[in-house]
Write an enzyme that holds these catalytic residues in place. Structure first.
Site, PDB file in Angstrom:
ATOM      1  N   GLY A 182       0.841  -1.195   0.000  1.00 25.43           N
ATOM      2  CA  GLY A 182       0.000   0.000   0.000  1.00 25.43           C
ATOM      3  C   GLY A 182       0.870   1.235   0.000  1.00 25.43           C
ATOM      4  N   CYS A 194       5.294  -6.230   1.767  1.00 24.94           N
ATOM      5  CA  CYS A 194       5.721  -4.829   1.742  1.00 24.94           C
ATOM      6  C   CYS A 194       5.017  -4.036   2.853  1.00 24.94           C
ATOM      7  CB  CYS A 194       5.467  -4.265   0.335  1.00 24.94           C
ATOM      8  SG  CYS A 194       6.347  -2.740   0.047  1.00 24.94           S
ATOM      9  N   TYR A 195       4.095  -3.134   2.515  1.00 28.24           N
ATOM     10  CA  TYR A 195       3.358  -2.411   3.559  1.00 28.24           C
ATOM     11  C   TYR A 195       2.692  -3.412   4.509  1.00 28.24           C
ATOM     12  CZ  TYR A 195      -0.273   0.664   5.568  1.00 28.24           C
ATOM     13  OH  TYR A 195      -1.089   1.358   6.417  1.00 28.24           O
ATOM     14  N   HIS A 208       7.934  -7.990  -3.652  1.00 20.50           N
ATOM     15  CA  HIS A 208       6.624  -8.326  -4.232  1.00 20.50           C
ATOM     16  C   HIS A 208       6.665  -9.675  -4.958  1.00 20.50           C
ATOM     17  CE1 HIS A 208       4.522  -4.546  -3.404  1.00 20.50           C
ATOM     18  NE2 HIS A 208       5.748  -4.052  -3.402  1.00 20.50           N
ATOM     19  N   GLU A 217       4.218 -11.174  -6.315  1.00 19.12           N
ATOM     20  CA  GLU A 217       3.165 -11.284  -7.334  1.00 19.12           C
ATOM     21  C   GLU A 217       3.604 -10.805  -8.713  1.00 19.12           C
ATOM     22  OE1 GLU A 217       3.318  -9.277  -4.778  1.00 19.12           O
ATOM     23  OE2 GLU A 217       2.518  -7.284  -5.187  1.00 19.12           O
ATOM     24  N   SER A 267     -23.075  -9.192 -25.646  1.00 15.45           N
ATOM     25  CA  SER A 267     -22.274  -8.142 -26.278  1.00 15.45           C
ATOM     26  C   SER A 267     -21.440  -8.689 -27.421  1.00 15.45           C
ATOM     27  CB  SER A 267     -21.328  -7.550 -25.241  1.00 15.45           C
ATOM     28  OG  SER A 267     -20.370  -8.528 -24.878  1.00 15.45           O
ATOM     29  N   VAL A 277     -16.713 -12.536 -24.424  1.00 14.99           N
ATOM     30  CA  VAL A 277     -16.704 -13.847 -23.780  1.00 14.99           C
ATOM     31  C   VAL A 277     -17.517 -13.851 -22.473  1.00 14.99           C
ATOM     32  CG1 VAL A 277     -14.446 -13.381 -22.747  1.00 14.99           C
ATOM     33  CG2 VAL A 277     -15.223 -15.707 -22.912  1.00 14.99           C
ATOM     34  N   ASP A 278     -17.491 -12.765 -21.711  1.00 15.31           N
ATOM     35  CA  ASP A 278     -18.147 -12.792 -20.402  1.00 15.31           C
ATOM     36  C   ASP A 278     -19.660 -12.990 -20.521  1.00 15.31           C
ATOM     37  OD1 ASP A 278     -15.614 -12.197 -19.564  1.00 15.31           O
ATOM     38  OD2 ASP A 278     -16.010 -10.088 -19.161  1.00 15.31           O
ATOM     39  N   LYS A 304     -10.877 -13.214 -15.571  1.00 14.13           N
ATOM     40  CA  LYS A 304     -11.112 -13.451 -17.002  1.00 14.13           C
ATOM     41  C   LYS A 304     -10.589 -14.814 -17.483  1.00 14.13           C
ATOM     42  CE  LYS A 304     -12.190 -11.132 -20.877  1.00 14.13           C
ATOM     43  NZ  LYS A 304     -13.305 -10.179 -20.957  1.00 14.13           N
TER      44      LYS A 304
END
Ligand code: XMP
Length: 539
Positions: free
Chosen positions: A82, A109-110, A195, A197, A249, A252-253, A395
């Site tokens: 953060g 981290c934070y 990090h 990630e 639409s 894919v969703d 997704k």
């Protein structure tokens, strides 16, 4: 996992409802963890990495109450990074009651500084900010660092450091600038200054997997496809004999959401496909073919191109375009819904990032850069109840579910496409003629990107029709015609993006084909801007 944590988790599990919107994991997720968001730009990425390690997780605000955490019964917690400093007044801290739940914690981290500060250690500003690649030296290999080389590259980004550890904590790794690059304490509590990630920490995946399985005791069993049966049962129970409408639409969703609902309640579902005349070449036909003819879903195809183009006539301002498209969509959709008579439910392809974005305003004071319009952009006063079967999924997980449901690969792997469609890629006024020029150029881009095997590797690839004309020479004659721009970007989540280093030969082919095959275009340029400071779409 320590015995007390296991007991807490199991006791809470008995009381926890599952499968409710935002209120606990879907039934297919046996073990889960919670990621507490303290305002990190990477919080979503942490959650995705955890899911990739096949453990179900949800992202919650850092200020979540201990009671809520107990109700959700996670096996462990991850505190995100953060932007704040833990010692500043007003900096976000977790509910102190969380520390009494006996759950393992990984502070990043934070998040690590929170652990240190809240449990009696000290944090202070670093003499100099550490940002970028660093070499981590692991001093205690077991547990969190199992299977990770003792010297490994990590990504740092911090301005504060721990100056004294809380009682019971010890350093387990260091770097040149951080004597406490990783710390361990009792009860499965760990802190890491780097990090895990981001891709610049190659051992990050292994580290997260170690925390999830070895420390928290989670079984790596989360599999989006296994979610299908539970989701179908949930939809059936919720909808009963009611009628459902779903706006398709072409993306894919909404296709996956509609297919799931159709599996659950069959002909009680009617899909409405509002063809706004702003789609790519052959897109509308493909939607109708797959949903209606192949999957036999009852589908109303509304050709509303006239209404949309009418609303856009003379408009050049990007935000005004978006507003008018959004408004027209609602008008058309509502009138179709009225025509269909008594409808009880609206099915939407809302995915987890949408849920996170709509609930994270406390921690992310994001400015409106663009008013996004999509088929989910319906007003909240509609009389329908919502069915959002994908609201827990990222997704890539939606794609896996789509394949499981038998949707064709080209639908499942279609690149993201903005709700306002080609209107925001025709810069300046949108007319039928200009849309046709763009469609033809865009078709060539997609075709060549697919042929070169890049289509699934990049995030998006498309053409933009600029409002610029330039002089060219064709044969012996002078031309004065449109400039088309090509945008091909790599991205993980569309929050940041980089222009794709596509081989020159592919770009050459795209350029040659466009100027030869698309009347009215005599120049092609390649967009080499990243996001930020640019955005992916031009408008
Ligand atoms: P930007 O241009 O903001 O786009 O970098 C980020 C991602 O969002 C898509 N996009 C939209 N999607 N409605 C949508 O559903 C919109 O109004 C919209 N505008 C941009 C864009 O294609 C990219 O993937």
């Amino acid at each position: 996992m320590p015995a007390s944590a296991a007991e807490t988790a199991r006791a809470a599990e008995r009381a926890a409802p599952t499968g409710e919107p935002g209120g606990g994991p879907p039934p297919a997720a046996r073990d889960s963890v919670l990621v507490l968001d303290f305002g990190s730009q990477y919080a979503q990425l942490i959650a995705r990495r955890v899911r990739e390690a096949r453990v179900y997780c949800e992202l919650v605000p850092g200020t979540v109450s201990a009671e809520e955490v107990r109700r959700r019964a996670p096996r462990g917690l991850i505190f995100s990074g953060g932007p704040a400093s833990v010692y500043e007044p007003g900096a976000p801290h977790p509910d102190p009651g969380l520390y009494d739940l006996g759950l393992p914690v990984l502070g990043i981290c934070y998040g690590m500084q929170l652990l240190a500060h809240d449990l009696g250690g000290q944090v202070a500003p670093a003499s100099r900010r550490e940002y970028g690649a660093a070499q981590l030296e692991i001093d205690e290999a077991a547990g969190l660092f199992d299977g990770i080389p003792t010297e490994t590259a990590v990504w740092m980004s911090h301005g504060d450091v721990i100056t004294s550890l809380p009682d019971g904590f010890r350093p387990v790794a260091h770097s040149l600038n951080s004597p406490y690059a990783a710390i361990a304490g009792p009860g499965g509590r760990f802190g890491i200054q780097f990090h895990p990630e981001v891709v610049h920490t190659p051992a990050g995946k292994q580290l997260l997997a170690n925390f999830l399985t070895r420390v928290c005791g989670c079984a790596p069993t989360w599999e989006p496809a296994s979610f299908v049966n539970g989701a179908i049962a949930d939809i059936r129970a919720r909808v009963g004999s009611g009628r459902v409408i779903c706006a398709l639409s072409g993306g894919v969703d909404s296709a996956v959401a509609a297919t799931l609902v159709h599996r659950a309640v069959g002909d009680q579902l009617t899909c409405v496909f509002v063809d706004n005349g702003l789609l790519r070449r052959a897109e509308a036909e493909r939607v109708v073919d797959v949903m209606s003819r192949q999957l036999r879903i009852s589908l109303v195809h509304v050709d509303a191109a006239e209404s949309f183009l009418g609303a856009l006539a003379g408009v050049t301002d990007p935000e005004e375009k978006r507003r008018r498209i959004g408004r027209t969509f609602i008008e058309v959709f509502e009138s179709e819904a009225r025509r269909l008579g008594d409808i009880d439910f609206l099915a939407q392809g809302t995915v987890y990032p949408d849920v996170i974005e709509s609930t994270s305003h406390d921690t992310h004071h994001a400015r409106t850069i663009k008013t996004h319009h999509n088929v989910g952009g319906l007003p909240s006063d509609l009389r329908f109840q919502l069915v959002e079967p994908l609201r827990h999924l990222f997704k890539d997980e939606v794609r896996r579910v789509g394949l499981e449901l038998g949707l064709p690969e080209d639908v499942v792997w279609r690149q993201p496409f903005p709700g306002p469609g080609l209107a925001i890629r025709v810069i300046g006024e949108v007319t039928r003629e200009r849309l046709e020029v763009l469609r033809a150029a865009d078709w060539i881009v997609i075709d060549e990107v697919k042929r070169s095997g890049l289509y699934r590797k990049v995030w998006q690839s498309f053409a933009i029709l600029t409002p610029v004309s330039s002089v060219g020479v064709m044969g012996d004659g002078r031309t004065y015609a449109n400039v088309v721009a090509i945008r091909i970007v790599e991205s993980d989540d569309a929050m940041t993006a980089d222009w794709a280093r596509v081989p020159y030969d592919v770009l050459a082919l795209i350029s040659r084909r466009i100027v030869n095959e698309v009347p009215g275009v005599n120049r092609v340029v390649y967009d080499i801007s990243s996001k930020p400071p640019s955005t992916i779409e031009w408008e």
